[in-house]
Design a protein around this motif. Structure first.
Motif, mmCIF file in Angstrom:
data_model
loop_
_atom_site.group_PDB
_atom_site.id
_atom_site.type_symbol
_atom_site.label_atom_id
_atom_site.label_comp_id
_atom_site.label_asym_id
_atom_site.label_seq_id
_atom_site.Cartn_x
_atom_site.Cartn_y
_atom_site.Cartn_z
ATOM 1 N N ASP A 11 0.825 -1.199 0.000
ATOM 2 C CA ASP A 11 0.000 0.000 0.000
ATOM 3 C C ASP A 11 0.868 1.262 0.000
ATOM 4 O O ASP A 11 0.503 2.282 -0.593
ATOM 5 N N LYS A 14 1.920 1.876 -3.561
ATOM 6 C CA LYS A 14 0.822 2.445 -4.360
ATOM 7 C C LYS A 14 0.788 3.964 -4.206
ATOM 8 O O LYS A 14 0.710 4.705 -5.187
ATOM 9 N N ARG A 64 -6.097 4.594 4.565
ATOM 10 C CA ARG A 64 -6.273 3.605 3.491
ATOM 11 C C ARG A 64 -5.651 4.102 2.198
ATOM 12 O O ARG A 64 -5.821 5.262 1.808
ATOM 13 N N ILE A 66 -6.408 3.532 -0.914
ATOM 14 C CA ILE A 66 -7.367 4.004 -1.906
ATOM 15 C C ILE A 66 -7.840 5.419 -1.584
ATOM 16 O O ILE A 66 -8.018 6.249 -2.488
ATOM 17 N N GLN A 95 -10.831 -0.221 -7.475
ATOM 18 C CA GLN A 95 -11.646 -0.936 -6.497
ATOM 19 C C GLN A 95 -11.353 -2.430 -6.507
ATOM 20 O O GLN A 95 -11.270 -3.076 -5.458
ATOM 21 N N GLU A 98 -8.030 -2.933 -4.781
ATOM 22 C CA GLU A 98 -8.161 -2.625 -3.357
ATOM 23 C C GLU A 98 -8.898 -3.736 -2.612
ATOM 24 O O GLU A 98 -8.614 -4.000 -1.437
ATOM 25 N N ASN A 99 -9.820 -4.396 -3.280
ATOM 26 C CA ASN A 99 -10.621 -5.445 -2.636
ATOM 27 C C ASN A 99 -9.813 -6.705 -2.321
ATOM 28 O O ASN A 99 -10.249 -7.530 -1.513
ATOM 29 N N MET A 195 -1.811 1.412 -8.619
ATOM 30 C CA MET A 195 -2.359 0.429 -7.682
ATOM 31 C C MET A 195 -1.953 -0.996 -8.056
ATOM 32 O O MET A 195 -1.781 -1.859 -7.184
#
Length: 265
Positions: A11, A14, A64, A66, A95, A98-99, A195
């Motif tokens: 993360d 990203k 987070r 995202i 998304q 991220e999931n 990402m």
């Protein structure tokens, strides 16, 4: 602007890729989760989830990835006098990526002797902090419970397979998309690529390129292409190239061994 991160945190990568792509200056603070630095009281009070990265802009704090990348995108658009605009394709890819939680997959592909050593060390760090900062004991207890729950999930083959299946679904869809476009969401580099690249980097770190990347020719071509971008070289290449990779790992291992020997958590 301040960013609390670590070079090996997916993360964190990203967010840093987005910051570099948009040429945003920020103050960098390294926080190594493998040595329990994210459990230090000062960091824990700011971010009780203890997860990386943490982005701070004045009094505005985001946790987070995202949320951070979307905030940065809106901020840069505002500073340039433009309206923030993320295409539907980009938003959908963000998304999807991220999931997927890489934690179980990563730990399942980490040699048990290393995984167990670090897990035990982190649990002792949490227990030590609970004793040192009783006002935070209830929150530290949540992190301790999460550590045990993660170990239980790793014993559940269905949970491990689900994580792998979710990853493969993303890679397969990327393979189909990259047959039609240069990047994930079209012909230009977007937030979606920032990402996605760390996902491929994690596979490289775990030495799983042959199984997951090389078997998907379009993803392989894409990966080799994005490695040439200046942002990649700064955020990832600097730490994962040649001796630097082993230097980072050696420093972490040495720290853990010394602290364990001295029983200083």
């Amino acid at each position: 602007m301040q960013l609390y991160h670590h070079p090996y945190s997916m993360d964190s990568q990203k967010v840093r890729l987005v910051l570099e792509e948009k040429s945003i200056d920020y103050t960098s603070y390294h926080v190594n989760p493998l040595t329990g630095k994210n459990m230090n009281a000062s960091f824990f009070r700011m971010n009780p989830s203890a997860k990386l990265p943490v982005f701070q802009n004045g009094s505005h704090i985001l946790f987070r990835a995202i949320d951070i990348v979307q905030y940065i995108d809106r901020l840069t658009a505002s500073l340039s006098g433009q309206a923030a605009s993320v295409s539907t394709e980009t938003a959908e890819w963000i998304q999807k990526i991220e999931n997927w939680d890489p934690k179980i997959f990563t730990l399942a592909h980490t040699p048990p002797k290393y995984r167990n050593f670090i897990s035990k060390f982190i649990r002792r760090v949490i227990i030590a902090r609970m004793s040192e900062f009783p006002d935070l004991a209830s929150m530290y207890h949540i992190k301790l419970r999460e550590a045990y729950e993660t170990e239980d999930k790793l014993k559940n083959q269905d949970a491990v397979k689900q994580s792998e299946d979710e990853l493969c679904a993303i890679l397969d869809e990327a393979e189909l998309q990259l047959e039609k476009t240069m990047y994930l969401a079209g012909e230009e580099f977007t937030l979606a690529d920032s990402m996605f690249i760390p996902v491929l980097v994690r596979l490289s770190l775990l030495k799983l390129e042959e199984q997951y990347i090389n078997t998907r020719p379009n993803v392989l071509v894409y990966y080799n292409m994005v490695k040439k971008r200046p942002s990649y070289k700064i955020v990832i290449g600097k730490y994962f190239g040649g001796w630097r990779k082993y230097c980072t790992l050696y420093k972490t291992a040495s720290f853990l061994l010394v602290r364990k020997t001295l029983r200083r958590y």
